[in-house]
Structures are given as structure tokens and as C-alpha cells.
Design a protein around this motif. Sequence first.
Motif: not given
Length: 168
Positions: A102-108
Motif C-alpha cells: 500500500i502507498r499511503v499519505s500519513v496524517a499529522g
Amino acid sequence: MTNPNIRFFPRTSIEQVEEGTELAPRFDADGLIACITTDASSGEVLMLGYMNDEALQRTIATGEAHYWSRSRQLLWHKGATSGLVQHVEEMRVDDDQDAIWIRVSVAGNGASCHVGYRSCFYRQVPVGSKPLVEAETDWSGQALVFNEDHKVFDPEQVYEGMPNPTLL
């Protein structure tokens, strides 16, 4: 709680698994499938996690990463405690459907490691060089090299009162 709208197909043939359009994941003997997680923008490897049937279903249904914690033996919605939720930008399955990427964008602040670093792969293992000890065959003194020079959050503050997710 599994999602009745997410259906995994039974594995019926090599052709179906390797060339077909049906998601038929192969979970290991413990009911898990490995999941490599990378940053959607940079491509940096953030972590290796494991998903069981329910974690994979929830990830697909919600668009947020869920894993199975092998050390705590429970379903884990990444970022539920820390606020560092991983939003799935893309999910892929490998050729024999026994690994997920999975390719993700991470919050914070973008961190994914419970130790406080951005990536769980924050140390490099020197390869192809002499060990840092006398005996050529003894690699026990080989030093890991930190690739990240600072933590992006303080895990003691974020996880105050919670047991350490890594069992030694």
C-alpha cells in the motif's frame, strides 16, 4: 467484524490467481498476509505490517490502513491512538497474491513508527564491508547506522499509559 461487501474469492487455479481479476489472497498458516507500506509521495518504505482477513477487508472498505498486531494479538487501526492515520492512496497485490503493497499519505507529522521516527526502517545495516570487530567472521560488533537523525514525535507522550506495542 468483517465487511459483507468485501468478498475474497476462493483460490481455484494458478491462472485465476496470477492472471485473473479476482482478489483471492493467500493468508499464511497464522491467517496473515504481509503488507509493505510506503509513502505515496516519496516512495520511502515506512513499515512492514501484517493483515488478517478482517484487517484487509477494513483497509479496502475504509481507505485507511488496518493491520493485525502479532505482538498484541489484536486488530490495529493505524493512527487510532496517535492520530497518524495512514490514508491509502493505492493498494496492490503481488503475482501470487500472498503479499500486499500500500502507498499511503500519513496524517499529522507523517510518522509511521511507534518509536517516534518517520519510518520503521530508520537504521541501515552496513553490507559488503569488513565488520567492526577483529575476527573476520564475527559480525556481532557491526554497528547499525541511523538514517533518521531525530524523532518526529515523542512516543512516551503519545502512548502514555499504554503498553509498548513491541514485546521484547
